[in-house]
Design an enzyme around this catalytic site. Structure first.
Site: not given
Ligand code: FBP
Length: 546
Positions: A80, A174-175, A201-202, A249-251, A310
């Site tokens: 992302g 991390d991945d 990054k994230t 956001m923040g998965r 999120e």
């Molecule tokens: P990364 O972990 O790859 O940095 O992405 C984070 C993120 O922005 C999350 O916060 C969010 O849930 C996800 O990407 C959304 O993904 P997409 O861009 O596929 O909609």
């Protein structure tokens, strides 16, 4: 491209490097510390990374380094978007050119797949000039292809060697850095001298260790969300008629929601990690929030602001169980689900497959949320939490609960999702400087042949004059986790720690925030002005680093 006045002015911003890097690559040398161990499961990790395990922490200190020949380095943006990605490339480019003017940077297009497929552009000074200090990843694009198979590694090696590149810098979370470490090990095992270096990054802030105090992008994204929450708080206390439910956001990790809340002091912020620890179900959480709404209403306040992380749904034990069951079902019964013409048909299929308790959880949810839970999974087979309208779910179930409990609250809910709004914002001064430094450091790690390292900067809260650049061996960040039924070496995802200073800060104040209007209005990110306004780091970093 037409640029705004701010963009034009921002283009001229020269990111600040830490003092030791200011005289250029010739005036800095690599100092290696003691060998390292992985954070857990060291024997297993060592066995999986026999050639790159245990490397020492690297630090850059003042000293002379013999000027070397030109270097050609590939760069990949993975996953992302996060504010500052372009500055990592700028720092990398400038350092490599300072090492030797004939050095080259190859920007692989569309993420890791560009590396495997050999799709790239050469980054030139004129191309880069339009992207310095800008948000977004549009210079070369990004992607979520997982680099994990030997066949992909083979192709990547061929692409790099064919184009004369001696290294690749993978800018990811991390991945991606887990995969970068595996790639570094694989190159070595093949007898290749190719170097792999990562950059943290994230926006989610969950790539974090004692050695890597924060990932880039977290600062800017959190400040962007905090600005918006502050604006909403001001509206709430002015209009006094809405409850605002804001998903951030923040998965998985709640770092962004927590940070934005520490900056703005809303009436409620949920922290998924706490909810999981307490085993709070959706029904219990609903009652808790409804009671808060009711209590404020009794005090004559039919308004409030609630911040929701999120990933919440995946931390509520009942919904978590439901999601895990659905993930399995969709993985195994995928074709049948795809063939079902609409949601009703899909749900009819589900009725046949779900155990009674799980079915009860599913069918108690609003129809829209049920539909969202059935959407496509991400490449890792996980539900895409950014597409689940948890803020609407909470607003709706709380409304129903207020009716059920006979509350007299005048409840009018508005919902918001702040996610993509923050991912590509123009990097704050902190992120602009941090990312530029990370890129610069990545170039120096490449020059030093430090494969399997991630660029790092420590002492981040003390101001740029105190930053210490270095490199952390990726295997130090590893532990073994069960993924899809297998033991895998992975970089541990850093969730919010309930005994950590940021959460404790929240816990100490949230009762007062719930009752009153202790709102704080951070306003928009400032790029020029007093340092305490423009260069401040996040509260999280401040509290964690003391
Ligand atoms: P990364 O972990 O790859 O940095 O992405 C984070 C993120 O922005 C999350 O916060 C969010 O849930 C996800 O990407 C959304 O993904 P997409 O861009 O596929 O909609």
């Amino acid at each position: 491209m037409i640029t705004s006045a701010l963009q034009t002015a921002r283009k001229a911003y020269q990111p600040k490097l830490p003092p030791v890097l200011r005289q250029g690559p010739g005036a800095v040398k690599l100092q290696l510390g003691a060998p390292t161990e992985s954070i857990a499961d060291s024997q297993k990790v060592r066995a999986l990374f026999p050639l790159t395990y245990g490397q020492p922490v690297a630090e850059f200190v003042a000293g002379a380094t013999a000027s070397g020949g030109p270097l050609t380095v590939g760069v990949v943006l993975s996953g992302g978007q996060a504010p500052g990605g372009h500055n990592v490339i700028a720092g990398l480019f400038d350092a490599l050119k300072a090492i030797h003017p004939d050095s080259r940077v190859l920007g692989f297009l569309g993420g890791p797949s560009g590396l495997v497929e050999g799709k790239f552009i050469e980054i030139t000074a004129s191309l880069l000039s339009g992207f310095r200090n800008t948000g977004g990843f549009d210079l070369i694009g990004s992607g979520r292809t997982k680099l994990e198979k030997a066949e992909q590694f083979q192709k990547a090696r061929a692409v790099l060697e064919k184009n004369g590149a001696g290294a690749v810098v993978i800018i990811g979370g991390d991945d991606s850095n887990t995969n970068g470490a595996v790639l570094a090990e694989w190159f070595k095992a093949q007898g290749s001298m190719l170097v792999v270096v990562g950059a943290p990054k994230t926006i989610d802030g969950d790539l974090k260790t004692p050695q890597i105090p924060t990932s880039f992008g977290f600062d800017t994204a959190a400040k962007t969300y905090a600005e918006l929450i502050g604006n909403i708080e001001r509206d709430a206390r002015s209009a006094k008629k809405y409850w605002h439910f804001i998903k951030i956001m923040g998965r998985s990790a709640s770092h962004l929601a927590l940070e934005a809340a520490l900056q703005t002091q809303p009436n409620l912020v949920l922290v998924s990690e706490e909810i999981a620890q307490q085993g709070t179900t959706l029904a219990q959480l609903t009652v808790q929030i409804a009671q808060l709404v009711d209590a404020r209403a009794r005090a004559g306040k039919n308004f409030g602001v609630a911040v929701i992380p999120e990933g919440l749904v995946e931390f509520l034990p009942d919904v978590k169980k439901l999601i895990a069951t659905l993930n399995d079902l969709l993985a195994h019964e995928g074709p049948a689900f795809e063939a079902a013409p609409d949601q009703a048909a899909k749900e009819a299929l589900l009725r046949r497959h779900l155990a009674a308790e799980v079915a009860a959880t599913f069918f108690a949810l609003p129809a829209a949320i049920r539909g969202q839970l059935l959407l496509d999974r991400d490449p890792h087979g996980n539900v895409q939490v950014s597409r689940i309208e948890t803020e609407k779910l909470i607003a709706e179930v709380v409304g129903a609960e207020l009716v059920r409990m006979g509350s007299k609250a005048k409840y009018s809910a508005l919902t918001h999702f702040f996610g993509y709004e923050g991912r590509c914002a123009a990097p704050s001064n902190f992120d602009a400087d941090y990312t530029y430094t990370l890129g610069y450091v990545a170039a120096l790690l490449v020059q030093g042949g430090r494969t399997g390292y991630i660029a790092s900067v420590s002492h981040l809260t003390k101001g740029n004059d105190h930053w210490v650049p270095g490199g952390i061996p990726l295997t130090q960040l590893f532990n073994i986790e069960r993924r899809h039924g297998e033991d895998k070496p992975v970089i541990r995802k850093a969730l919010v720690e309930l005994d950590g200073a940021p959460f404790r800060q929240l816990a100490a104040h949230r009762e007062a925030w719930a009752k009153g209007e202790e709102y704080v209005y951070p306003g928009p990110i400032q790029y020029w002005g007093p340092a305490e306004v423009c260069d401040a780091t996040t509260k999280t970093l401040e509290l964690e680093q003391g």
